[in-house]
Enzyme design. Structure first.
Site, mmCIF file in Angstrom:
data_model
loop_
_atom_site.group_PDB
_atom_site.id
_atom_site.type_symbol
_atom_site.label_atom_id
_atom_site.label_comp_id
_atom_site.label_asym_id
_atom_site.label_seq_id
_atom_site.Cartn_x
_atom_site.Cartn_y
_atom_site.Cartn_z
ATOM 1 N N GLU A 103 2.142 -1.244 -0.828
ATOM 2 C CA GLU A 103 1.735 -1.405 0.734
ATOM 3 C C GLU A 103 0.414 -0.564 0.886
ATOM 4 O O GLU A 103 -0.001 0.255 -0.057
ATOM 5 C CB GLU A 103 2.666 -0.399 1.618
ATOM 6 C CG GLU A 103 3.797 -1.250 2.273
ATOM 7 C CD GLU A 103 3.286 -1.743 3.498
ATOM 8 O OE1 GLU A 103 1.906 -2.272 3.526
ATOM 9 O OE2 GLU A 103 4.092 -2.243 4.365
ATOM 10 N N ASP A 104 -0.410 -1.005 1.967
ATOM 11 C CA ASP A 104 -1.687 -0.456 2.057
ATOM 12 C C ASP A 104 -1.399 0.856 2.992
ATOM 13 O O ASP A 104 -1.849 2.209 2.529
ATOM 14 C CB ASP A 104 -2.553 -1.256 2.808
ATOM 15 C CG ASP A 104 -2.018 -1.850 4.393
ATOM 16 O OD1 ASP A 104 -0.823 -1.636 4.638
ATOM 17 O OD2 ASP A 104 -2.637 -2.615 4.941
ATOM 18 N N ASP A 107 2.797 3.559 8.563
ATOM 19 C CA ASP A 107 2.372 3.873 9.654
ATOM 20 C C ASP A 107 3.594 4.595 10.300
ATOM 21 O O ASP A 107 4.421 5.617 10.158
ATOM 22 C CB ASP A 107 1.781 3.001 10.435
ATOM 23 C CG ASP A 107 1.329 3.526 11.959
ATOM 24 O OD1 ASP A 107 0.779 4.795 12.108
ATOM 25 O OD2 ASP A 107 1.236 2.709 12.940
ATOM 26 N N GLY A 109 6.564 3.124 9.698
ATOM 27 C CA GLY A 109 7.721 3.087 8.710
ATOM 28 C C GLY A 109 8.501 1.914 8.945
ATOM 29 O O GLY A 109 9.276 1.497 8.293
ATOM 30 N N THR A 111 7.538 -1.562 8.761
ATOM 31 C CA THR A 111 7.275 -2.537 8.021
ATOM 32 C C THR A 111 8.053 -2.322 6.895
ATOM 33 O O THR A 111 8.914 -3.041 6.276
ATOM 34 C CB THR A 111 5.635 -2.789 7.774
ATOM 35 O OG1 THR A 111 5.212 -2.996 9.273
ATOM 36 C CG2 THR A 111 5.558 -3.996 7.103
HETATM 37 P P1 IMP Z 1 3.994 0.361 10.214
HETATM 38 O O1 IMP Z 1 5.091 -0.667 10.433
HETATM 39 O O2 IMP Z 1 3.954 1.020 11.738
HETATM 40 O O3 IMP Z 1 4.360 1.216 9.218
HETATM 41 O O4 IMP Z 1 2.808 -0.425 10.035
HETATM 42 C C1 IMP Z 1 2.497 -0.665 8.628
HETATM 43 C C2 IMP Z 1 1.373 -1.810 8.688
HETATM 44 O O5 IMP Z 1 0.494 -1.691 10.075
HETATM 45 C C3 IMP Z 1 0.607 -1.615 7.608
HETATM 46 O O6 IMP Z 1 0.727 -2.387 6.583
HETATM 47 C C4 IMP Z 1 -0.963 -2.053 8.136
HETATM 48 O O7 IMP Z 1 -1.118 -3.488 7.856
HETATM 49 C C5 IMP Z 1 -0.794 -1.644 9.694
HETATM 50 N N1 IMP Z 1 -1.618 -0.406 10.131
HETATM 51 C C6 IMP Z 1 -0.999 0.725 10.155
HETATM 52 N N2 IMP Z 1 -1.922 1.567 10.567
HETATM 53 C C7 IMP Z 1 -3.056 1.142 10.340
HETATM 54 C C8 IMP Z 1 -4.649 1.705 10.314
HETATM 55 O O8 IMP Z 1 -4.726 2.799 10.408
HETATM 56 N N3 IMP Z 1 -5.384 0.688 9.765
HETATM 57 C C9 IMP Z 1 -5.202 -0.360 9.464
HETATM 58 N N4 IMP Z 1 -3.877 -0.962 9.574
HETATM 59 C C10 IMP Z 1 -2.833 -0.200 10.019
HETATM 60 MG MG MG Z 2 -2.690 -4.933 8.476
#
Ligand code: IMP
Ligand code: MG
Length: 181
Positions: A103-104, A107, A109, A111
């Site tokens: 993953e990149d 955030d 969690g 995804t």
């Molecule tokens: P989560 O499901 O909230 O953990 O979000 C994960 C996805 O949101 C990552 O794979 C990113 O594509 C995107 N994302 C979350 N935070 C950032 C950020 O600070 N910059 C760019 N993309 C983000």
């Molecule tokens: Mg993204």
């Protein structure tokens, strides 16, 4: 500081290219040690993980297979939609395989936990995660992340694969974006 639109500006560099490359090599060596004697499937989460995945696997000395998923969880802004949707699923059979999700950034969690359950549901022997960045202060879901490149604070990050509305993925370093006043 660089103005990127009438709304946003790029701040100073947070993590340099050299720091990312060194950390990727270190994690690649750790994966090699942890998975000794096993074949590993790296599943990169497109598009953000592409640079980090390429960098890490250069230091992995194991039988490896590459696969990719496309997941959509954010709209074209810095705000989460909270919805996870699989746009493209893996191509490989996951049954009995040792999978490392790449993953990149983690955030909330949401995804990661969704994809992890999805791959486990396909019968993988094990599923671990390797992320370039982790934002622990933003986690809404409790989970283990085996390989973390760097921990960052609660700011919006671009560069090294990460985007703002599909831009800045090509920056060879990590920087934050802030709203102009
Ligand atoms: P989560 O499901 O909230 O953990 O979000 C994960 C996805 O949101 C990552 O794979 C990113 O594509 C995107 N994302 C979350 N935070 C950032 C950020 O600070 N910059 C760019 N993309 C983000
Ligand atoms: Mg993204």
């Amino acid at each position: 500081m660089r103005e990127i639109s009438d709304k946003y500006q790029l701040d100073d560099v947070i993590i340099t290219r050299e720091q990312i490359e060194d950390r990727a090599a270190e994690i690649g060596r750790n994966i090699t040690r942890d998975y000794e004697g096993r074949e590993v499937v790296f599943v990169g989460v497109l598009r953000g993980a592409v640079m980090w995945l390429s960098e890490v696997i250069k230091s992995v000395d194991l039988d490896t297979t590459l696969d990719f998923m496309v997941v959509s969880s954010y709209g074209d802004s810095t705000k989460t939609s909270g919805v996870v949707r699989i746009v493209k699923d893996v191509a490989e059979d996951m049954k009995g395989r040792h999978v490392i999700l790449v993953e990149d950034i983690v955030d909330t969690g949401r995804t990661l936990s969704y994809i992890k359950a999805h791959i486990a549901g396909k019968g993988a022997a094990s599923v671990s995660t390797c992320t370039l960045l982790d934002k622990p202060s933003r986690h809404e879901i409790n989970m283990d992340i085996e390989y973390v490149g760097f921990t960052v604070g609660d700011e919006f990050i671009v560069g090294y694969g990460l985007d703002l509305a599909q831009r800045y993925r090509n920056l060879p370093y990590i920087t934050s974006v802030s709203a102009k006043d």
